[in-house]
Structure formats: C-alpha cells, structure tokens
Design an enzyme around this catalytic site. Sequence first.
Site, PDB file in Angstrom:
ATOM      1  N   GLN A  92       0.853  -1.197   0.000  1.00  0.00           N
ATOM      2  CA  GLN A  92       0.000   0.000   0.000  1.00  0.00           C
ATOM      3  C   GLN A  92       0.887   1.244   0.000  1.00  0.00           C
ATOM      4  OE1 GLN A  92      -2.251   1.591   3.490  1.00  0.00           O
ATOM      5  NE2 GLN A  92      -4.056   1.111   2.267  1.00  0.00           N
ATOM      6  N   TYR A  96      -6.129  10.699   4.260  1.00  0.00           N
ATOM      7  CA  TYR A  96      -4.750  11.012   3.842  1.00  0.00           C
ATOM      8  C   TYR A  96      -4.810  11.767   2.505  1.00  0.00           C
ATOM      9  CZ  TYR A  96      -3.431   7.935   7.656  1.00  0.00           C
ATOM     10  OH  TYR A  96      -3.296   7.383   8.902  1.00  0.00           O
TER      11      TYR A  96
HETATM   12  C1  LIG Z   1      -3.065  -0.506  14.156  1.00  0.00           C
HETATM   13  C2  LIG Z   1      -3.801  -0.213  12.884  1.00  0.00           C
HETATM   14  C3  LIG Z   1      -3.089   0.242  11.787  1.00  0.00           C
HETATM   15  C4  LIG Z   1      -3.755   0.506  10.566  1.00  0.00           C
HETATM   16  N1  LIG Z   1      -3.024   0.906   9.474  1.00  0.00           N
HETATM   17  C5  LIG Z   1      -3.636   1.090   8.280  1.00  0.00           C
HETATM   18  C6  LIG Z   1      -2.877   1.383   7.113  1.00  0.00           C
HETATM   19  O1  LIG Z   1      -1.648   1.459   7.125  1.00  0.00           O
HETATM   20  N2  LIG Z   1      -3.559   1.561   5.955  1.00  0.00           N
HETATM   21  C7  LIG Z   1      -4.932   1.450   5.878  1.00  0.00           C
HETATM   22  O2  LIG Z   1      -5.491   1.576   4.791  1.00  0.00           O
HETATM   23  N3  LIG Z   1      -5.656   1.158   6.961  1.00  0.00           N
HETATM   24  C8  LIG Z   1      -5.056   0.952   8.152  1.00  0.00           C
HETATM   25  N4  LIG Z   1      -5.789   0.595   9.248  1.00  0.00           N
HETATM   26  C9  LIG Z   1      -7.253   0.359   9.086  1.00  0.00           C
HETATM   27  C10 LIG Z   1      -7.498  -1.126   8.778  1.00  0.00           C
HETATM   28  O3  LIG Z   1      -6.864  -1.552   7.592  1.00  0.00           O
HETATM   29  C11 LIG Z   1      -9.009  -1.452   8.639  1.00  0.00           C
HETATM   30  O4  LIG Z   1      -9.521  -0.698   7.554  1.00  0.00           O
HETATM   31  C12 LIG Z   1      -9.792  -1.152   9.918  1.00  0.00           C
HETATM   32  O5  LIG Z   1      -9.041  -1.484  11.076  1.00  0.00           O
HETATM   33  C13 LIG Z   1     -11.118  -1.916   9.982  1.00  0.00           C
HETATM   34  O6  LIG Z   1     -10.917  -3.313   9.849  1.00  0.00           O
HETATM   35  P1  LIG Z   1     -10.921  -4.355  11.104  1.00  0.00           P
HETATM   36  O7  LIG Z   1     -12.257  -4.231  11.763  1.00  0.00           O
HETATM   37  O8  LIG Z   1     -10.699  -5.675  10.459  1.00  0.00           O
HETATM   38  O9  LIG Z   1      -9.835  -3.921  12.024  1.00  0.00           O
HETATM   39  C14 LIG Z   1      -5.165   0.341  10.471  1.00  0.00           C
HETATM   40  C15 LIG Z   1      -5.882  -0.104  11.598  1.00  0.00           C
HETATM   41  C16 LIG Z   1      -5.218  -0.383  12.797  1.00  0.00           C
HETATM   42  C17 LIG Z   1      -6.015  -0.891  13.962  1.00  0.00           C
END
Ligand SMILES: Cc1cc2nc3c(=O)[nH]c(=O)nc-3n(C[C@H](O)[C@H](O)[C@H](O)COP(=O)(O)O)c2cc1C
Length: 371
Positions: free
Chosen positions: A100, A169
């Site tokens: 990404q 972003y």
């Molecule tokens: C610690 C952490 C880091 C994340 N870093 C990114 C990232 O680098 N890029 C991105 O698109 N989303 C990032 N996210 C968002 C996740 O990819 C995802 O969209 C969001 O957590 C919801 O999914 P989940 O319920 O499976 O956690 C991050 C989320 C967390 C908790």
Amino acid sequence: MNILFTPAKIGNLELQNRLVRSATAECMADDDGNPKPELENLYRQLAKGGVGLIITGHMYVHPSGQAHKGMTGIYKDDQIPSLKKLADAIHQEGGRVVVQINHGGMQCEEGTVADTIAPSHIEGLDLERPAREITLDEIDELIEAYGEAARRVKEAGFDGVQIHAAHGYLIGEFLSPLINHRTDQWGGDTNRRMQFLKNVSESVREKIGPTFPMLIKLGMMDGVDEGLSAAEGTEIVAELAGMSFDGIEISGGFGGGGSYNIKKGIRSEDREAYFLPLAEKARKATDLPIILVGGFRSLPVMERVLKDGQADFISMCRPLISEPDLPRRLREGVQIKSRCLSSNNCWPEENGDGIACKCPHDKVKSEPATS
Ligand SMILES: Cc1cc2nc3c(=O)[nH]c(=O)nc-3n(C[C@H](O)[C@H](O)[C@H](O)COP(=O)(O)O)c2cc1C
Ligand code: SF4
C-alpha cells in the site's frame, strides 16, 4: 469446501483463498523508513498463517508524506533491497503480498515532517497543526512520486500495488469537499476532486506496465459533516475500472485512527461488516473485484457476504493483529470466530511508539474461543 477457502483472482494475481490482511501500519521501520527485522518476522507469521493476500501497512512515497514514526518508506531506490527481502520472505512462506502506497497529507504527525500539506489551507478538525495549501509544483512532484514508488514495488518483487485513497490522507483529502476548496483544475465537483487520483493512477500504471495488479483502498464516504457522501463515493467507484484499477477495497471514514473506520465494540454478528451498505452500492457501480473491510469477526458472516455476492474477498486488520494465523485456524475448524475484542488498544497512540501490531490483551487472554 467453504467459499472462503476457494481460490480467486484479482487481475492476474492468483490467490489461494479469499481472506485478505488489510493494510496495517506496522510501525516497524527506522527514522528513514527502512524496515526493521521484526517486520520480516511479522510477514512470515502472516504468510504461514494462511491468509490469501497480505497488504502491507502504508508506505510513504515521498519524505513529505511520512504520517508517523516507524512508517515504512518507499521513496528512494536505496530502499529496494530491504523491501525485496520482505517480498522474498513472504513468497518463501507461500504468501502473496501487495504494497500500500500513501502520502500522509495533513495527518503527518509532529516530529515526522516540518510542515503538513493538504489540497487547501486547513486548520482545526482535530489536526495537530494547520496544514498549508499544496502548490502546483508539489502536486506534479507527488504524482511522479506515487509512480516512482509503484515502480519500486514492482522492482522489489511484490505482487501488486494498492493506492491508499481512504481515511483522510492526501488522496482522500483531494476527494473530500470538506478539505478540497480549490477553484483550479484540482478542485470543484466530484469529477474535478477526482483529478488528483486520476493522475496518480495514470502515473502508477505508466510505471508498472499494463498487467501488474493495481488496487485501490477507497474511502467511499467520510462520515463527517460536509465530507464525501456515499453518493459521491459511488460515482468514484464507477470510474475506477476506466482508471485501470484491477480491484477495489472498500472502506470509509476520515482520519487514520478514526472511530468511524476502526469501530470499537464489535461484540455481535449484527455489528460486523459495518461497511456492507457501501459494498452494496459499489457492487451496482462496478464489475471490479470487491474486497470488503471493517469489522469481520466470525466465519458465518464472512461466508454469508461472499455467498450473497456482496463482496469477493474479506479483509481484516485487527483480528490478524490478534492472531496472525487466524485464517489457518478458521480453515481447520479450530475456531469460528476471531478472539479480537475490538478494543483498539493496538492503535499506536494507545500503545505508545514501537509496539503497534501487537495485541496488548494477549497476555490476559486464555485459550481462544471455540464458538
Ligand atoms: C493498528 C492499525 C493500523 C492501521 N493501518 C492502516 C494502514 O496502514 N492503511 C490502511 O489503509 N488502513 C489501516 N488501518 C485500518 C485497517 O486496515 C481497517 O480498515 C480497519 O481497522 C477496519 O478493519 P478491522 O475491523 O478488520 O480492524 C489500520 C488499523 C489499525 C487498527
Ligand atoms: S488491542 Fe487486541 S483485542 Fe483490541 S482491537 Fe487490537 S487486536 Fe483486537
């Protein structure tokens, strides 16, 4: 066989199953963005754990876009050898990996970049500091930087690139009417606010060639007053195939650590898959493969979304922080539900620097739940 564990393709990228590790900022790089050894270990664990596709945490395409400490960089050719080690490690374990690429825009934290930029001058909105309006020359430089970063992704041997256009972003800022007040060719109606994304995708495609997989993570709505609406997000989705994207991951919300895109308290199945309404709109607007993220925790919900055709791939972030081998455990029937509590204590601001991508509850958890 469970539909989750059937093979599928995104562009020409063949995946062994339909589970995706959504991009997760690992915070495992040094001050110049070079990966530390822990990152390779984490990727090996994820690949061994059986996820069909790993999407790396966001990597910054230009020094002005480092969103936070520990973020991995992909802004200079010197970084290719250490990135190649990561790609090789994942391939050795039988995994597939897409990088990404991102620019932090107005969300770059203090201590990372001297000043922050956005499509227009912005202050307030919970920002640490005001962001200044990006200049026309900087816009051109950054479009080129995205393309160059994508070239490095390919040269380092990864399997594809994902453009980050979500969570407030830089690209999300151009798309958002709340942030983009420009009156030149980069601002105006939805179509004009999409121009930066269009030029970035062209620049990337030019550098990677016609067949290298190019994905997007799109924030289909900001979820804040005066932000991007779901109707506008759907208009954007309809344009993505024409921009030569091979697949779309659907997200939403404004702000990297925002409660809208990383919802807490997913304790029951009806709270899971919280961006499903957006996926349903996207499905009608495009034939591209749809990856859906946001709150997936239990096997029956994942299965239902795939069977109903609302998405082609299920993407997870926090459950794979908690258990990098969750896909294997689901496949082998060891458990049918992630043990993640959706507490968000893995977010770096909660945890302190350097311990992202670790679940602090690990020590207090007993045996994983079996139902
Ligand atoms: C610690 C952490 C880091 C994340 N870093 C990114 C990232 O680098 N890029 C991105 O698109 N989303 C990032 N996210 C968002 C996740 O990819 C995802 O969209 C969001 O957590 C919801 O999914 P989940 O319920 O499976 O956690 C991050 C989320 C967390 C908790
Ligand atoms: S801290 Fe652990 S339990 Fe809480 S959301 Fe993060 S991975 Fe899940």
